[in-house]
Design a protein around this motif. Structure first.
Motif, PDB file in Angstrom:
ATOM      1  N   LEU A 197       0.844  -1.203   0.000  1.00 36.76           N
ATOM      2  CA  LEU A 197       0.000   0.000   0.000  1.00 36.76           C
ATOM      3  C   LEU A 197       0.879   1.252   0.000  1.00 36.76           C
ATOM      4  CD1 LEU A 197      -2.987   1.146   0.386  1.00 36.76           C
ATOM      5  CD2 LEU A 197      -2.358   1.360   2.788  1.00 36.76           C
ATOM      6  N   CYS A 198       1.881   1.278   0.867  1.00 42.93           N
ATOM      7  CA  CYS A 198       2.796   2.428   0.937  1.00 42.93           C
ATOM      8  C   CYS A 198       3.532   2.608  -0.383  1.00 42.93           C
ATOM      9  CB  CYS A 198       3.797   2.241   2.068  1.00 42.93           C
ATOM     10  SG  CYS A 198       3.059   2.380   3.709  1.00 42.93           S
ATOM     11  N   GLN A 199       4.033   1.509  -0.945  1.00 37.56           N
ATOM     12  CA  GLN A 199       4.784   1.603  -2.193  1.00 37.56           C
ATOM     13  C   GLN A 199       3.911   2.103  -3.341  1.00 37.56           C
ATOM     14  OE1 GLN A 199       6.281  -2.340  -1.870  1.00 37.56           O
ATOM     15  NE2 GLN A 199       8.009  -1.693  -0.601  1.00 37.56           N
ATOM     16  N   ARG A 200       2.658   1.657  -3.376  1.00 40.65           N
ATOM     17  CA  ARG A 200       1.752   2.134  -4.438  1.00 40.65           C
ATOM     18  C   ARG A 200       1.451   3.617  -4.275  1.00 40.65           C
ATOM     19  NH1 ARG A 200      -2.279  -3.118  -5.133  1.00 40.65           N
ATOM     20  NH2 ARG A 200      -0.756  -4.344  -6.309  1.00 40.65           N
ATOM     21  N   ALA A 201       1.296   4.068  -3.030  1.00 44.30           N
ATOM     22  CA  ALA A 201       1.042   5.493  -2.782  1.00 44.30           C
ATOM     23  C   ALA A 201       2.252   6.319  -3.207  1.00 44.30           C
ATOM     24  CB  ALA A 201       0.715   5.727  -1.308  1.00 44.30           C
ATOM     25  N   ILE A 202       3.450   5.850  -2.868  1.00 46.95           N
ATOM     26  CA  ILE A 202       4.674   6.557  -3.253  1.00 46.95           C
ATOM     27  C   ILE A 202       4.760   6.640  -4.773  1.00 46.95           C
ATOM     28  CG2 ILE A 202       7.204   6.371  -3.308  1.00 46.95           C
ATOM     29  CD1 ILE A 202       6.904   5.091  -0.422  1.00 46.95           C
ATOM     30  N   ALA A 203       4.497   5.518  -5.441  1.00 42.96           N
ATOM     31  CA  ALA A 203       4.587   5.483  -6.910  1.00 42.96           C
ATOM     32  C   ALA A 203       3.587   6.441  -7.540  1.00 42.96           C
ATOM     33  CB  ALA A 203       4.357   4.060  -7.412  1.00 42.96           C
ATOM     34  N   SER A 204       2.346   6.445  -7.050  1.00 40.72           N
ATOM     35  CA  SER A 204       1.340   7.288  -7.697  1.00 40.72           C
ATOM     36  C   SER A 204       1.512   8.764  -7.350  1.00 40.72           C
ATOM     37  CB  SER A 204      -0.076   6.797  -7.382  1.00 40.72           C
ATOM     38  OG  SER A 204      -0.359   6.951  -6.018  1.00 40.72           O
ATOM     39  N   SER A 205       2.181   9.072  -6.231  1.00 46.23           N
ATOM     40  CA  SER A 205       2.377  10.476  -5.865  1.00 46.23           C
ATOM     41  C   SER A 205       3.537  11.109  -6.637  1.00 46.23           C
ATOM     42  CB  SER A 205       2.676  10.608  -4.372  1.00 46.23           C
ATOM     43  OG  SER A 205       3.990  10.165  -4.091  1.00 46.23           O
ATOM     44  N   GLY A 206       4.477  10.283  -7.094  1.00 44.63           N
ATOM     45  CA  GLY A 206       5.641  10.814  -7.792  1.00 44.63           C
ATOM     46  C   GLY A 206       6.703  11.404  -6.870  1.00 44.63           C
ATOM     47  N   VAL A 207       6.533  11.234  -5.558  1.00 50.81           N
ATOM     48  CA  VAL A 207       7.455  11.873  -4.612  1.00 50.81           C
ATOM     49  C   VAL A 207       8.883  11.346  -4.759  1.00 50.81           C
ATOM     50  CG1 VAL A 207       6.984  10.268  -2.684  1.00 50.81           C
ATOM     51  CG2 VAL A 207       7.741  12.610  -2.197  1.00 50.81           C
ATOM     52  N   ALA A 208       9.036  10.083  -5.093  1.00 52.95           N
ATOM     53  CA  ALA A 208      10.387   9.506  -5.190  1.00 52.95           C
ATOM     54  C   ALA A 208      11.147  10.022  -6.413  1.00 52.95           C
ATOM     55  CB  ALA A 208      10.309   7.979  -5.214  1.00 52.95           C
ATOM     56  N   ASP A 227       1.665  15.060  -1.226  1.00 46.23           N
ATOM     57  CA  ASP A 227       1.570  16.276  -2.061  1.00 46.23           C
ATOM     58  C   ASP A 227       1.813  17.525  -1.223  1.00 46.23           C
ATOM     59  OD1 ASP A 227       1.045  14.885  -4.366  1.00 46.23           O
ATOM     60  OD2 ASP A 227      -1.125  15.203  -4.309  1.00 46.23           O
ATOM     61  N   ASN A 228       1.189  17.576  -0.050  1.00 47.16           N
ATOM     62  CA  ASN A 228       1.396  18.725   0.841  1.00 47.16           C
ATOM     63  C   ASN A 228       2.861  18.841   1.217  1.00 47.16           C
ATOM     64  OD1 ASN A 228      -1.170  19.740   0.913  1.00 47.16           O
ATOM     65  ND2 ASN A 228      -1.664  18.985   2.954  1.00 47.16           N
ATOM     66  N   ALA A 229       3.487  17.705   1.527  1.00 49.91           N
ATOM     67  CA  ALA A 229       4.909  17.733   1.903  1.00 49.91           C
ATOM     68  C   ALA A 229       5.732  18.295   0.751  1.00 49.91           C
ATOM     69  CB  ALA A 229       5.382  16.325   2.276  1.00 49.91           C
ATOM     70  N   MET A 230       5.426  17.882  -0.488  1.00 47.78           N
ATOM     71  CA  MET A 230       6.173  18.394  -1.643  1.00 47.78           C
ATOM     72  C   MET A 230       5.930  19.892  -1.824  1.00 47.78           C
ATOM     73  SD  MET A 230       6.091  15.389  -4.561  1.00 47.78           S
ATOM     74  CE  MET A 230       4.464  14.660  -4.334  1.00 47.78           C
ATOM     75  N   LYS A 231       4.682  20.312  -1.604  1.00 48.77           N
ATOM     76  CA  LYS A 231       4.303  21.705  -1.810  1.00 48.77           C
ATOM     77  C   LYS A 231       4.997  22.632  -0.819  1.00 48.77           C
ATOM     78  CE  LYS A 231      -0.073  21.742  -3.043  1.00 48.77           C
ATOM     79  NZ  LYS A 231      -1.500  21.638  -2.757  1.00 48.77           N
ATOM     80  N   PHE A 232       5.150  22.164   0.432  1.00 49.17           N
ATOM     81  CA  PHE A 232       5.624  23.056   1.486  1.00 49.17           C
ATOM     82  C   PHE A 232       7.087  22.845   1.857  1.00 49.17           C
ATOM     83  CE2 PHE A 232       1.000  23.058   2.142  1.00 49.17           C
ATOM     84  CZ  PHE A 232       0.797  24.422   1.968  1.00 49.17           C
ATOM     85  N   THR A 233       7.774  21.958   1.145  1.00 49.37           N
ATOM     86  CA  THR A 233       9.189  21.729   1.421  1.00 49.37           C
ATOM     87  C   THR A 233      10.015  22.446   0.362  1.00 49.37           C
ATOM     88  OG1 THR A 233       8.653  19.577   2.364  1.00 49.37           O
ATOM     89  CG2 THR A 233      10.949  19.953   1.766  1.00 49.37           C
ATOM     90  N   PRO A 234      10.891  23.339   0.781  1.00 50.42           N
ATOM     91  CA  PRO A 234      11.696  24.062  -0.210  1.00 50.42           C
ATOM     92  C   PRO A 234      12.645  23.116  -0.952  1.00 50.42           C
ATOM     93  CG  PRO A 234      12.384  24.625   2.035  1.00 50.42           C
ATOM     94  CD  PRO A 234      11.179  23.748   2.159  1.00 50.42           C
TER      95      PRO A 234
END
Length: 163
Positions: free
Chosen positions: A25-36, A71-78
Motif C-alpha cells: 500500500l505504501c509503495q503504491r502510494a509513493i509510486a502514484s504520488s511521484g514523490v520519489a 503532495d502537501n509535503a512536496m508543496k511546502f518543502t523548499p
C-alpha cells in the motif's frame, strides 16, 4: 469539485473490500504520488512492518489520503529539502508518518488545518480542502490523521489505519 465538499462531512463508512499488504500500500502510494522521482527533494521510505502484514481497507481511498499528505509535503518543502515516510505497526494499527523539512505548522494552527478552507487567503495553493478530506476519508476507514506538534524542523503528519 462539489462532490469532494460533500465528502468532507460524510459520516458513512467506506466499504473496505481490498486486502493489501501494508508495505505494498505504501509503495503504491509513493509510486502514484511521484514523490520519489521529484528531483527537488530527498525522499526516504522506511518500514519496520513485515511484508506478511496485510490490512483490509479501500485501497483507492487509502492511497488518495496518503497521496494528499505527500503532495502537501512536496508543496511546502523548499528545494533541497527532505521528505520522509515511515511505516510501522503499533498494536492493531498501521502507522504511516510523513515528515518534511518545510515551514511546519504553528502549534496554534494544529487543529485549524483540519477545518475546511482555513487557508482561504492562500486558496490558490489548493490546500483548503485536502487535509479535512483526507482526515474524513481515513476516519471512515477506521483510522485517523493527526499532526505531531512535538516534531521540530518541519511538519509530521501521522496517518493510522486498522490492520
Amino acid at each position: 469539485g462539489r462532490l469532494e465538499l460533500a465528502d468532507t462531512s460524510s459520516r458513512s463508512r467506506i466499504e473496505r473490500n481490498d486486502t493489501i499488504g501494508a508495505n505494498l500500500l505504501c509503495q503504491r502510494a509513493i509510486a502514484s504520488s511521484g514523490v520519489a522521482e521529484n528531483k527537488d527533494h530527498q525522499f526516504c521510505f522506511e518500514t519496520s512492518v513485515d511484508d506478511t502484514v496485510t490490512l483490509v481497507t479501500s485501497e483507492h481511498d487509502a492511497i488518495q489520503a496518503i497521496n494528499r499528505l505527500l503532495d502537501n509535503a512536496m508543496k511546502f518543502t523548499p528545494a533541497g529539502g527532505r521528505i520522509g515516510m515511515y511505516c510501522r505497526q503499533q498494536a492493531d494499527m498501521l502507522t504511516i508518518s510523513i515528515e518534511d523539512s518545510g515551514c511546519g505548522v504553528p502549534k496554534e494552527k494544529a487543529d485549524a488545518i483540519f477545518e475546511e478552507f482555513v487557508q482561504l487567503d492562500d486558496f490558490q495553493t489548493g490546500v483548503g480542502i485536502g487535509l479535512p478530506l483526507s482526515r474524513n476519508t481515513v476516519r471512515r476507514l477506521g483510522g485517523d490523521i493527526t499532526l505531531d506538534t512535538s516534531y521540530q524542523g518541519g511538519a509530521r503528519f501521522v496517518l493510522t489505519l486498522p490492520l
